[in-house]
Scaffold this motif. Structure first.
Motif, PDB file in Angstrom:
ATOM      1  N   ALA A  42       0.938  -0.612   0.231  1.00 27.02           N
ATOM      2  CA  ALA A  42      -0.172   0.378   0.290  1.00 27.02           C
ATOM      3  C   ALA A  42       1.059   1.097  -0.180  1.00 27.02           C
ATOM      4  O   ALA A  42       1.823   1.665   1.243  1.00 27.02           O
ATOM      5  N   PHE A  43       1.005   1.780  -1.253  1.00 27.83           N
ATOM      6  CA  PHE A  43       2.227   3.223  -1.090  1.00 27.83           C
ATOM      7  C   PHE A  43       1.943   4.013  -0.446  1.00 27.83           C
ATOM      8  O   PHE A  43       0.738   4.322  -0.260  1.00 27.83           O
ATOM      9  N   PRO A  73       0.459   7.006  -3.406  1.00 31.53           N
ATOM     10  CA  PRO A  73      -0.275   6.311  -4.161  1.00 31.53           C
ATOM     11  C   PRO A  73      -0.103   7.358  -5.862  1.00 31.53           C
ATOM     12  O   PRO A  73      -0.544   8.014  -5.625  1.00 31.53           O
ATOM     13  N   VAL A  74      -0.279   6.316  -7.291  1.00 36.23           N
ATOM     14  CA  VAL A  74      -0.495   7.130  -8.518  1.00 36.23           C
ATOM     15  C   VAL A  74      -1.347   6.697  -9.251  1.00 36.23           C
ATOM     16  O   VAL A  74      -2.103   6.637  -9.425  1.00 36.23           O
ATOM     17  N   GLU A  75      -1.566   8.359  -9.616  1.00 37.87           N
ATOM     18  CA  GLU A  75      -2.449   8.262 -10.373  1.00 37.87           C
ATOM     19  C   GLU A  75      -2.343   7.568 -12.026  1.00 37.87           C
ATOM     20  O   GLU A  75      -1.222   8.154 -12.687  1.00 37.87           O
ATOM     21  N   LEU A  92      -7.858   6.305 -11.353  1.00 41.76           N
ATOM     22  CA  LEU A  92      -7.637   5.569 -10.299  1.00 41.76           C
ATOM     23  C   LEU A  92      -6.642   6.757  -9.849  1.00 41.76           C
ATOM     24  O   LEU A  92      -5.679   7.254 -10.242  1.00 41.76           O
ATOM     25  N   ASN A  93      -6.942   6.923  -8.656  1.00 41.31           N
ATOM     26  CA  ASN A  93      -6.812   8.134  -7.783  1.00 41.31           C
ATOM     27  C   ASN A  93      -6.213   9.793  -8.616  1.00 41.31           C
ATOM     28  O   ASN A  93      -5.685  10.570  -7.720  1.00 41.31           O
ATOM     29  N   ASN A 118      -8.514   3.716  -0.676  1.00 39.18           N
ATOM     30  CA  ASN A 118      -8.660   3.150  -2.193  1.00 39.18           C
ATOM     31  C   ASN A 118      -7.038   1.641  -1.708  1.00 39.18           C
ATOM     32  O   ASN A 118      -7.628   0.736  -2.672  1.00 39.18           O
ATOM     33  N   GLU A 119      -6.602   2.031  -1.594  1.00 37.36           N
ATOM     34  CA  GLU A 119      -4.964   1.034  -1.401  1.00 37.36           C
ATOM     35  C   GLU A 119      -5.400  -0.248  -0.395  1.00 37.36           C
ATOM     36  O   GLU A 119      -5.141  -1.447  -1.203  1.00 37.36           O
TER      37      GLU A 119
END
Ligand SMILES: Nc1ncnc2c1ncn2[C@@H]1O[C@H](COP(=O)(O)OP(=O)(O)OP(=O)(O)O)[C@@H](O)[C@H]1O
Ligand SMILES: [Mg+2]
Lengths: 251, 481
Positions: free
Chosen positions: A83-84, A87-89, A142-143, A154-155
């Protein structure tokens, strides 16, 4: 499940991890704490196979296999989930589509048939409930434009979908409001079992009230300098890191 | 970065999938271009005198013209005398039913993934297929005929519906319009004709497949679509060609004429052979496409997914003459290896309250060059015209190029013109994020690219969107490592 021995890693010739030793057994929850820049995210990235980080020494065994030899997607398919922290878009790709692609690649790897639309939807609905996430969010790119808390939630939704053997949560608690923290923690706890393990990277004892760890480790300058049980986290909360740093200096 | 280098190196490993040659006997004109050849083609097709004259006029005008030099592409001079301008499969070329078609030919189309018999049964898409120069099959004719819709090969239209052809041929793209349009007008061999009567909503997608098969052959097809008042049609065009070492010329013309309240959607999935990894061979795709929104409240929408061709030179345009007419252009252009694309659109606003929308998504990989070239012209009398343009470029690696050439001419103060442009790279962190979820790099790139192109792909009819997605992935396959 996971056995890290004397792990050294660097980025662009700069050593960051300087001999990590850590063993995680199935069913355990380990918390990793430590000051900013001590190497917590680097450890997570190295375990998940980020290419920029070069391992210069040491070994990592996961489920009896040499983890360091595997490509990042292989590690994921074998059950390592990160789980970052950030988190990347991915514009134009919905979380749903993303998860469908991921899940089916993982299933293929396991020799299972891809989930059909109905089964996928059923699984999704179930996991959505678990982390109290709204489908409208999962339909969006996403993100992209997600709030900090939405990204973190979301992660955890993705983790719930993929049911990893080993989940590494990198500061999943930061940026969460109190309710979200509880929801995320409940989600994680629901996924705890005797067959999987979780490494929680956090700065705050608060999360550990909800996700109670079996062990707490302090990472400092790329090394685990202190390990203990959940009481260690309380002690850190109270005293900060200085006493540990001081203790090291006198050695 | 090391990883980027890797991406670039790996980019070139995918070979073209449609690179086989059908074993068909064909009848060809001798190489070269002259008045005689123009007459030969016209005679072969038993054309009326007026059409021959029209061709000859175009040919004579072409002789006075020069190949355009302004596109951002480079290629060795084309020897127009080294091209075969007419090639037809030898079997009789105007079958009355599918049973009369050369079985080899049917196999050809089946290999392309368009079985005409299958199409006929399953999908409800009417197909006209053009192999080399000749249109070979039009399915669903009867059903369409009941609605008064004409959908047939161009040659057939010349004989069966001469008045319509005579009235509209060259009405949107004049024979003298530009170098390649003039060439096409002189030597065009076949293509599709489509007529939708007033008030009729065409109940199925109409579709044309083009394939160049014979060597050294140019393909010069012409498509003419006429949409009468209040009618609607969605039209699809697909194309492939075998792998050959030499470059082949494809110079097509598409004309769309839309009356009051008519709507035409024209979608293209272009997959001509792009040449090999070293840039040898491939199709020169020099195409003129234009739609005229002649009536008030008419609408023409171009959607294109351009993955093939060594060179693409193509600007599907809309002339917005009717008041409140609408023009749209949605484009995804992918270039890899040594491909070059100079593509975009022109939106010419003449009528009042006309609106246009441009969404262009360029994707460059390998050593390719990808240019968007667009013109928005708001004429003096175009009161309250609106345009919105979005031109995005996505780069894979750093040996490729992306360029944007927007031209905006506004002659009326009430106009509102907006232009947005972005350039981005696929981030390593995006790829890693996908990998960390178990998605390999190749699939990650496909996912990200399809997400990037989604706004355009969404414009395509469902089954073509799926095909286009696969093509995008295929074109970029091996682009990361
Ligand atoms: N790409 C990079 N280039 C140079 N240095 C880097 C890079 N990535 C990380 N570092 C350095 O490595 C060290 C460890 O970073 P890391 O992100 O692992 O810390 P952390 O323990 O997760 O900190 P935080 O609690 O702030 O998240 C830091 O000094 C950081 O600046
Ligand atoms: Mg960190």
């Amino acid at each position: 499940m996971l056995k890290i021995q004397n792990l050294h890693a660097q980025i662009e010739d700069k050593p960051i991890l300087n001999g990590i030793n850590l063993t995680v057994n199935a069913g355990e929850v380990h918390a990793i704490m430590g000051p900013n820049g001590s190497g917590k995210s680097t450890l997570a990235a190295t375990l998940s196979g980020r290419e920029e980080y070069t391992v210069t020494d040491g070994t990592v065994e996961f489920m009896g296999k040499n983890l360091l030899e595997m490509a990042p997607e292989e590690r994921a398919r074998e059950g390592v989930f990160l789980a970052f922290q950030y988190p990347v878009e991915i514009p134009g790709v919905s979380t749903i589509n993303f998860m469908k692609t991921a899940l089916n690649q993982i299933r293929t790897h396991r020799g299972e048939a891809p989930l059909d639309a109905v089964a996928f939807l059923k699984l999704m609905k179930e996991k959505m409930k678990l982390v109290e996430i709204d489908q409208s969010l999962l339909n969006r790119s996403l993100n992209e434009g997600f709030s900090g808390g939405e990204k973190k939630r979301n992660e955890i939704f993705q983790m719930a979908m993929l049911e990893p053997r080993l989940a590494i949560l990198d500061e999943t608690d930061s940026g969460l409001d109190i309710d979200a923290l509880r929801i995320v923690a409940n989600g994680v706890n629901a996924l705890r079992s005797k067959n999987n393990a979780i490494i929680v990277v956090t700065h705050y004892q608060r999360l550990l009230d909800y996700i109670v760890p079996d062990f707490v480790h302090v990472l400092y300058k790329g090394r685990i300098v202190k390990s203990g049980t959940k009481e260690l986290a309380l002690e850190l909360e109270e005293k900060g890191y200085d006493w540990i740093k001081a203790g090291l200096a006198t050695v | 970065m090391a990883k980027d280098d890797h991406i670039i190196q790996e980019i070139t490993t995918k070979e073209y999938e449609h690179g086989w040659v059908a074993n068909l006997e064909s009848e060809s004109a001798p190489k070269g271009l002259s008045e005689e050849i123009v007459r030969f083609i016209s005679q072969r097709k038993s054309e009326p005198e007026w059409l021959l004259e029209w061709r000859l006029k175009a040919y004579r005008h072409w002789l006075t013209m020069e190949e355009p030099k302004w596109p951002n592409v480079t290629y060795p001079a084309i020897n127009y005398q080294d091209i075969i301008y007419y090639s037809a499969p030898k079997k009789k070329a105007s079958p009355k039913s599918l049973d009369e078609i050369d079985p080899e030919l049917l196999k050809t189309f089946e290999k392309l993934g368009i079985s005409l018999t299958e199409q006929k049964r399953l999908t409800g898409i009417a197909v006209d297929a053009v192999l080399d120069s000749v249109s070979v099959a039009t399915t669903f004719k009867e059903k369409l005929g009941e609605l008064g819709i004409i959908f047939c090969s161009f040659s057939e239209a010349v004989h069966e519906h001469p008045d319509l052809v005579k009235k509209y041929l060259g009405s949107v793209v004049p024979a003298t319009d530009n170098y390649f349009a003039a060439l096409n007008s002189a030597v065009f061999s076949d293509g599709s004709f489509c007529y939708i009567p007033a008030g009729v909503r065409c109940p199925m997608e109409l579709s044309t497949y083009f394939r160049i098969n014979a060597a050294n052959t140019g393909q010069f097809e012409r498509t003419l679509i006429v949409a009468e008042e209040g009618s609607y049609v969605s039209y699809l065009e697909g194309c492939t060609a075998p792998m050959r070492d030499e470059n082949q010329l494809h110079a097509a013309v598409v004309e769309i004429y839309a009356m009051k309240n008519a709507e035409v959607k024209y979608s293209t999935v272009q997959n001509w052979y792009p040449g090999n990894k070293e840039g040898v061979g491939g199709i020169y795709n020099f195409v003129t496409k234009r739609g005229l929104c002649a009536g008030d409240h008419s609408k023409i929408s171009w959607t294109q997914v351009e993955t093939g061709s060594a060179i693409t030179w193509k600007y599907p345009s809309c002339v917005l003459k009717g008041d409140y007419s609408v023009g749209e252009f949605y484009s995804v252009a992918v270039t890899n290896n040594f491909q070059q694309a100079d593509t975009g659109t022109k939106m010419i606003h003449l009528g009042k309250h006309t609106k246009s929308r441009i969404v262009s998504k360029g994707i460059s990989a390998g050593k390719s060059q990808n240019s968007y070239r667009g013109q928005v012209h708001i004429h003096k009398r175009a009161v309250n015209a609106r345009n919105f343009s979005q031109c995005d470029s996505l780069l894979l690696g750093d040996k490729c190029g992306a360029h944007t050439f927007p031209y905006i001419d506004v002659e009326n103060d009430s106009a509102r013109v907006e232009h947005e442009a972005t350039t981005s790279k696929i981030g390593e962190d995006q790829i890693f994020y996908c990998q960390q979820r178990g998605i390999d790099e190749e699939a990650a790139v496909a996912l990200i690219v399809n997400g990037y192109a989604k706004e355009v792909l969404n414009q395509l009819p469902m089954e073509f969107a799926v095909e286009a997605q696969k093509l995008l992935a295929l074109t970029l396959e091996g682009s990361v490592g």
